[in-house]
Write an enzyme that holds these catalytic residues in place. Structure first.
Site, PDB file in Angstrom:
ATOM      1  N   ARG A 261       0.843  -1.278   0.197  1.00  0.00           N
ATOM      2  CA  ARG A 261      -0.142   0.167  -0.159  1.00  0.00           C
ATOM      3  C   ARG A 261       0.773   1.413  -0.012  1.00  0.00           C
ATOM      4  O   ARG A 261       1.900   1.371   0.634  1.00  0.00           O
ATOM      5  CB  ARG A 261      -0.930   0.228   1.219  1.00  0.00           C
ATOM      6  N   ARG A 276       1.481   1.360  10.390  1.00  0.00           N
ATOM      7  CA  ARG A 276       1.226   1.901   8.966  1.00  0.00           C
ATOM      8  C   ARG A 276       2.436   1.895   8.110  1.00  0.00           C
ATOM      9  O   ARG A 276       3.416   2.555   8.066  1.00  0.00           O
ATOM     10  CB  ARG A 276       0.718   3.287   8.860  1.00  0.00           C
ATOM     11  N   GLU A 348      -7.254  -0.562  14.416  1.00  0.00           N
ATOM     12  CA  GLU A 348      -7.928  -1.454  13.626  1.00  0.00           C
ATOM     13  C   GLU A 348      -6.989  -2.765  13.492  1.00  0.00           C
ATOM     14  O   GLU A 348      -5.653  -2.359  13.108  1.00  0.00           O
ATOM     15  CB  GLU A 348      -8.205  -0.887  12.360  1.00  0.00           C
ATOM     16  N   SER A 351     -10.730  -6.408   9.367  1.00  0.00           N
ATOM     17  CA  SER A 351     -11.866  -5.969   8.855  1.00  0.00           C
ATOM     18  C   SER A 351     -12.759  -6.846   8.121  1.00  0.00           C
ATOM     19  O   SER A 351     -11.902  -7.657   7.487  1.00  0.00           O
ATOM     20  CB  SER A 351     -11.034  -4.592   8.193  1.00  0.00           C
ATOM     21  N   ARG A 388       0.386  -5.469  12.901  1.00  0.00           N
ATOM     22  CA  ARG A 388      -0.431  -4.720  13.801  1.00  0.00           C
ATOM     23  C   ARG A 388      -0.784  -5.647  14.940  1.00  0.00           C
ATOM     24  O   ARG A 388      -0.895  -5.421  16.099  1.00  0.00           O
ATOM     25  CB  ARG A 388      -1.844  -4.137  13.280  1.00  0.00           C
TER      26      ARG A 388
END
Length: 425
Positions: A261, A276, A348, A351, A388
């Site tokens: 990403r 991130r 988060e 998801s 994460r």
RNA sequence: GGAGGUGUCGCCUAGUCCGGUUUAUGGCGCCCGCCUGCUAAGCGGGUUGAGGGUAAUCCCCUCUCGCGGGUUCAAAUCCCGCCACCUCCGCCA
């Protein structure tokens, strides 16, 4: 892509969906008008084409003057057909472009509004109180350094900002988490997968990642290939252009893959650590099922995510993501957010989305039912996203000396280790 | 990367040289019916998908022979480009 019939028959529902997401309903009216233009273009083309065909059948049998006359008539007709065909193709394209720009209609149950308008469905476990333990928690960067688990400096040296190496126990931790996730998925009946992380534009487009999300996608220069941001992409495209046997549903796949990403527009956010990053590995669940069953399947995916985080002995909450934050494809989305002690908040970690037939319609994934062929529903859910999960584990289970307690369920996957010991002060 | 070959309705296959009489042939499988102590065989019918017209699951029409262009009154068939697969050569973890 939304159902063109829904657009024609109940445009108000689509308008409401737009408003709920905080988007303009104007595109709905444009699309309805384009649909009308498209249909009249089709009627016109088919009328001319039909005439051309029936005249054409007379030609081989015709003789002399009659034949000359027929050829003259079909010649003019031919030009008209070509023109009508071009007009039809143009009308189809305009309609399709508009249709593709409309996101999935948000579920009635999804909270209205933007990123901050989520609803907390449940809080599980209690965030650890380090005051009781009598020491100040270290963050994952510091713990990762002490354990020799995360090497951010060298990640930056070799690849740039937002890259890292997992080293030693960090690498072991990734493999342990992956194996634990895969074992759980296999046990739940998923077919395990290792999909390609480079895909053609069709797969990217079909899953809805080339619209507004395109800024976040890496494209391979000169090869018309994209690096996937999640294995949802190759898993959704896996059955593209196929007609599945309805009795085979649900089809469940669990994939291990890297994710890439760009994190465009996130400058200044989460610059420290591995929350991130531009690349990470992930185990993703993916289901193909019927629209009717998709709502239950969505709950099941959430259930498997919760089971995994329960086993990691982490405190987390489940949120119902607001319509404006659903992304293009989802009609509803649940996130699990794990407690990150040094940030004092939930972040988060997973998801899960119900995309109903939105992706299936774009990718032509259908199933043959007793009463006909229809698009299926696709759903996805994160089982574990490595960095994460590692952040939450290290920070939550740390001890005063920088060592980290290993959750019981994870121990078998870490050669039985109960504690990860620091190798540096 | 180079050379040659192949791509037809679930599978196999006819048609492609020589464009129109193909609503794309036949077989297998599958579905419905008939027949038959049962099964098998046999007989009859059906069996790609998408879109449009319509109140409509009836019916009618258009598109679909790997994909995209072109030639032509007319393309599975002729021409061009691309893709996939097979064979051989080269390179390579």
């Amino acid at each position: 892509m939304i159902d063109p019939r829904l657009l024609r028959e109940d445009p108000d529902r689509v308008r409401d969906g737009q408003v709920k997401r905080g988007l303009s309903p104007e595109v709905v009216d444009l699309a309805v008008a384009a649909d009308e233009r498209r249909r009249s273009a089709i009627v016109e083309f088919e009328r001319l084409r039909s005439e051309q065909k029936s005249l054409g059948k007379l030609i081989p049998r015709a003789q002399g003057d009659e034949k000359t006359e027929l050829l003259a008539r079909t010649k003019t007709l031919s030009a008209a057909v070509k023109e009508a065909e071009t007009a039809q193709a143009e009308a189809e394209r305009e309609f399709r472009d508009l249709l593709l720009s409309i996101p999935n209609v948000a579920a009635p149950e999804a909270p209205a509004g933007g990123e901050d308008d989520f609803v907390v469905l449940e809080e599980v476990g209690t965030p650890r109180d380090f005051a009781v333990d009598g020491f100040e928690p270290k963050d994952h960067v510091e713990l990762g350094r002490m354990l020799g688990a995360i090497d951010i400096d060298r990640g930056v040296k070799v690849s740039g900002a937002r890259f890292y190496y997992l080293t030693g126990i960090g690498a072991d931790l990734e493999l342990a988490l992956v194996n634990m996730a895969m074992d759980q998925a296999r046990g739940a009946g998923f077919t395990t997968m290792v999909p390609p992380a480079l895909v053609k534009p069709r797969a990217m487009e079909g899953t809805g990642f080339l619209g507004q999300a395109a800024d976040d996608v890496y494209r391979i220069e000169g090869d018309d290939l994209y690096l996937v941001g999640t294995s949802e992409v190759p898993l959704a495209a896996y059955h593209s252009d196929e007609i599945l046997d309805a009795t085979s549903l649900p089809l469940r796949y669990a994939a291990f893959s890297p994710c890439y990403r760009k994190e465009a527009g996130s400058y200044g956010k989460d610059t420290r650590g591995i929350i991130r990053v531009h690349w990470f590995d992930k185990v993703e669940m993916f289901s193909y099922t019927t629209i009717e069953d998709s709502y239950e399947e969505h709950r099941r995916l959430l259930g498997w995510e919760r089971e995994f985080f329960d086993k990691l002995e982490l405190a987390y909450r489940v949120i119902d993501v607001a319509a404006g934050d659903l992304g293009l494809s989802a009609e509803r989305k649940f996130d699990i957010e794990a407690w990150v002690p040094t940030q004092g908040r939930y972040r988060e970690v997973t998801s899960t989305s119900n995309c109903t037939a939105f992706q299936a319609r774009r990718l032509d994934v259908r199933a043959r039912f007793e009463d006909g062929v229809r698009p299926v529903a696709t759903l996805n859910g994160t089982l574990v996203s490595i960095p994460r999960a590692i952040v939450a584990i290290l920070e939550t289970h740390q001890q005063a000396d920088g060592s980290v307690r290993v959750p019981k369920a994870l121990q078998p996957y870490l050669q039985g280790r109960e504690v990860l010991e620091p190798v540096a002060p």
